[in-house]
Design an enzyme around this catalytic site. Structure first.
Site, mmCIF file in Angstrom:
data_model
loop_
_atom_site.group_PDB
_atom_site.id
_atom_site.type_symbol
_atom_site.label_atom_id
_atom_site.label_comp_id
_atom_site.label_asym_id
_atom_site.label_seq_id
_atom_site.Cartn_x
_atom_site.Cartn_y
_atom_site.Cartn_z
ATOM 1 N N ARG A 175 30.023 17.599 42.598
ATOM 2 C CA ARG A 175 30.965 18.552 42.010
ATOM 3 C C ARG A 175 30.241 19.734 41.365
ATOM 4 O O ARG A 175 30.542 20.891 41.641
ATOM 5 C CB ARG A 175 31.834 17.854 40.960
ATOM 6 C CG ARG A 175 32.688 16.728 41.502
ATOM 7 C CD ARG A 175 33.586 16.172 40.412
ATOM 8 N NE ARG A 175 32.856 15.911 39.174
ATOM 9 C CZ ARG A 175 32.154 14.815 38.922
ATOM 10 N NH1 ARG A 175 32.062 13.888 39.861
ATOM 11 N NH2 ARG A 175 31.551 14.639 37.763
ATOM 12 N N CYS A 271 19.986 21.361 34.818
ATOM 13 C CA CYS A 271 21.084 21.071 33.884
ATOM 14 C C CYS A 271 21.607 19.656 34.117
ATOM 15 O O CYS A 271 22.740 19.341 33.741
ATOM 16 C CB CYS A 271 22.220 22.074 34.056
ATOM 17 S SG CYS A 271 21.841 23.735 33.488
ATOM 18 N N SER A 272 20.797 18.814 34.761
ATOM 19 C CA SER A 272 21.269 17.461 35.080
ATOM 20 C C SER A 272 20.785 16.465 34.034
ATOM 21 O O SER A 272 21.452 16.242 33.026
ATOM 22 C CB SER A 272 20.817 17.059 36.483
ATOM 23 O OG SER A 272 19.396 17.082 36.604
ATOM 24 N N ARG A 273 19.608 15.878 34.254
ATOM 25 C CA ARG A 273 19.029 14.927 33.303
ATOM 26 C C ARG A 273 17.544 15.247 33.156
ATOM 27 O O ARG A 273 16.842 15.504 34.144
ATOM 28 C CB ARG A 273 19.197 13.480 33.796
ATOM 29 C CG ARG A 273 20.646 12.996 33.819
ATOM 30 C CD ARG A 273 21.192 12.826 32.401
ATOM 31 N NE ARG A 273 22.570 12.336 32.395
ATOM 32 C CZ ARG A 273 23.642 13.121 32.360
ATOM 33 N NH1 ARG A 273 23.485 14.438 32.336
ATOM 34 N NH2 ARG A 273 24.857 12.597 32.345
ATOM 35 N N ASP A 297 18.028 23.000 30.449
ATOM 36 C CA ASP A 297 19.036 22.633 29.441
ATOM 37 C C ASP A 297 18.805 21.215 28.928
ATOM 38 O O ASP A 297 19.364 20.832 27.903
ATOM 39 C CB ASP A 297 20.442 22.739 30.050
ATOM 40 C CG ASP A 297 21.534 22.371 29.070
ATOM 41 O OD1 ASP A 297 21.564 22.961 27.973
ATOM 42 O OD2 ASP A 297 22.352 21.485 29.392
ATOM 43 N N GLU A 302 14.233 14.105 25.181
ATOM 44 C CA GLU A 302 15.161 14.802 24.304
ATOM 45 C C GLU A 302 15.413 14.003 23.008
ATOM 46 O O GLU A 302 15.597 12.795 23.075
ATOM 47 C CB GLU A 302 16.476 15.011 25.066
ATOM 48 C CG GLU A 302 17.374 16.090 24.506
ATOM 49 C CD GLU A 302 18.470 16.470 25.494
ATOM 50 O OE1 GLU A 302 19.611 16.579 25.045
ATOM 51 O OE2 GLU A 302 18.178 16.646 26.686
ATOM 52 N N HIS A 320 20.602 21.653 25.424
ATOM 53 C CA HIS A 320 21.633 20.785 26.016
ATOM 54 C C HIS A 320 23.040 21.320 25.739
ATOM 55 O O HIS A 320 23.885 20.643 25.155
ATOM 56 C CB HIS A 320 21.491 19.355 25.486
ATOM 57 C CG HIS A 320 22.043 18.326 26.434
ATOM 58 N ND1 HIS A 320 21.507 17.072 26.580
ATOM 59 C CD2 HIS A 320 23.100 18.357 27.293
ATOM 60 C CE1 HIS A 320 22.204 16.375 27.474
ATOM 61 N NE2 HIS A 320 23.174 17.142 27.917
ATOM 62 N N ALA A 322 25.072 22.729 28.249
ATOM 63 C CA ALA A 322 25.768 22.996 29.515
ATOM 64 C C ALA A 322 27.275 22.823 29.391
ATOM 65 O O ALA A 322 28.047 23.536 30.029
ATOM 66 C CB ALA A 322 25.227 22.089 30.619
#
Length: 459
Positions: A175, A271-273, A297, A302, A320, A322
């Site tokens: 998506r 911007c995923s993991r 991001d 983290e 982070h 997003a």
């Protein structure tokens, strides 16, 4: 003994106690809970990340459900504490749930919710923003101006990369990856190369149609290509955006070897993991290739960054954010609250408090009992009109990626949980439906749901 933590209480006399481990945007999520007689307790402790001990203190001796955050360690200890307190509902205010031990939740019969469907465009927009910021060196230029260093136009000042006509690469065309690809193709007339285990037919059709539109208007058409490997994307793309799930196969997907495959002036977006990228290798690559740029991001450890990353001028780094649009964050809070609320209300009505000793008709192995759920939910004054999907122990929304009906504030939300990730694991259903009877204008129904581990809900 855990130390008490500071809280803000809404509807202090509410029947059901629901905890939120953090203040969340908007008030609709609070109103939805208190309208159904929930006492809402919001942790206001001045700590970015709550410890397990802090959350145990919040749960206390009696708790019906918890809305948590992806920074928290939801494992055996917390699910055991929630179960002891009578709670069977937990929801992350996030689409991801890497912080949740789902097996532990299953063990204690706790439904685990998440909030997909509301983050797609917002996350894709940030990935596109990072792409443009990195390509045009916007952060460097901003810092230059703020430092008072600008004293006139120069031919070589912050020369970056033109995106038009270049190739954007997408790894993971789900998506978010597909939404990002559409933005970059249509917004900057970029060609597309993507890699995914599954063919993205809709994305391919979109690029084809847009290419034909451009050609019909006398412009250079755009093209798409489905790569046979990730390395093919890395070799050919000028901008690469990562959108895979995080599992054993994608940990350090981008490492020293894969970075060496990319173009010297390529742009890498994540911007995923965080753990998808070997951050140590990335820092070294940025040092050795000053025209290579990255937009991040998320980070491997983290909230910390690997040494040297913060000093890299060719890195655009954000904390982070997003999903940090007002509409999305308020929607996430609403979805998380509804995941918990529907479970809490259902289990309250599923208790054998009316007819356990009065009726004895037994019906087993019912895999779908929407009529029972509808009756229960009508008592709970929730809308029944949009109940979707095959019910597996809980009423689960038919498509967790199409959640707009839950976000429409002008009508009551659908009578279903937006998304329960362990619904199947909790879904070996034995329903004991005792004869319904009317008393004081209400229909009383008794149901028992038994999980694969023989955890009895609402008994």
């Amino acid at each position: 003994m855990a130390k008490p933590v500071s809280i803000e209480v809404w509807n202090p006399n509410g029947k059901y106690r629901v905890i939120s481990t953090k203040p969340m945007p908007g008030t609709r999520w609070i109103n939805l809970l208190i309208e159904q007689d929930c006492r809402v307790e919001i942790c206001t402790e001045k700590k970015t990340i709550l410890s397990v001990e802090d959350i145990i203190s919040l749960i206390g001796n009696k708790c019906d459900g918890v809305i948590g955050q992806l920074t928290e360690d939801w494992g055996e200890t917390l699910f055991a504490a929630l179960s002891r307190a009578g709670g069977k509902a937990f929801s992350n205010m996030a689409v991801g749930y890497n912080n949740v031990d789902v097996n532990a939740a299953n063990k204690y019969g706790v439904a685990v919710g998440n909030t997909p469907g509301v983050l797609t465009e917002t996350t894709a927009e940030l990935a596109a923003s990072l792409s443009l910021a990195a390509a045009r060196r916007i952060v460097e230029a901003d810092e230059f101006m703020r430092a008072g260093l600008y004293d006139g136009w120069l031919p070589h000042l912050f020369v970056g990369n033109l995106l038009k006509g270049q190739t954007v690469g997408v790894i993971g065309a789900g998506r978010i990856g597909s939404a990002y690809a559409r933005m970059m193709v249509e917004g900057f007339k970029m060609n597309l190369i993507y890699y995914d285990l599954y063919q993205s037919t809709r994305l391919e059709k979109f690029v084809t149609a847009y290419g034909e539109f451009l050609k019909s208007n006398g412009e250079q058409p755009v093209y798409w290509k489905r790569a046979s490997s990730m390395d093919e994307v890395l070799r050919e793309a000028d901008v690469v955006s990562l959108h895979p799930v995080l599992d054993k196969t994608t940990y350090h997907l981008i490492n020293k070897e894969s970075l060496a495959t990319m173009k010297k002036e390529a742009i890498l977006i994540n911007c995923s993991r965080g753990p998808v990228i070997d951050e140590v290798a990335l820092v070294e690559h940025l040092k050795q290739n000053p025209m290579f740029r990255v937009g991040l991001d998320v980070f491997e450890d983290e909230p910390f960054m690997k040494p040297g990353l913060a000093e890299m001028k060719n890195a655009v780094i954000v904390p982070h954010i997003a999903s940090a649009s007002k509409w999305t964050r308020e929607g996430m809070a609403t979805l998380a609250a509804l995941n918990v609320l529907v479970i809490v209300l259902l289990l309250a009505f599923f208790k054998f408090r009316y007819v356990w000793h009065l009726f004895g008709k037994r019906i087993e192995n019912i895999s779908c009992f929407s009529s029972v759920i509808a009756t229960v939910l009508s008592i709970a004054t929730l809308s029944q009109s949009a109940l979707q999907g095959k019910i597996k122990g809980y009423p689960i929304w038919g498509d967790s990626n199409r959640v707009e009906p839950f976000l429409n504030e002008s009508v009551p939300p659908p009578a279903a949980c937006p998304s329960i990730v362990n619904a199947k694991a909790l879904g070996n259903i034995h329903v004991y439906l005792f004869q319904s009877y009317k008393h004081q204008r209400s229909v009383r129904v008794a149901v028992r749901v038994v999980s694969p581990m023989n955890v009895k809900f609402g008994v």
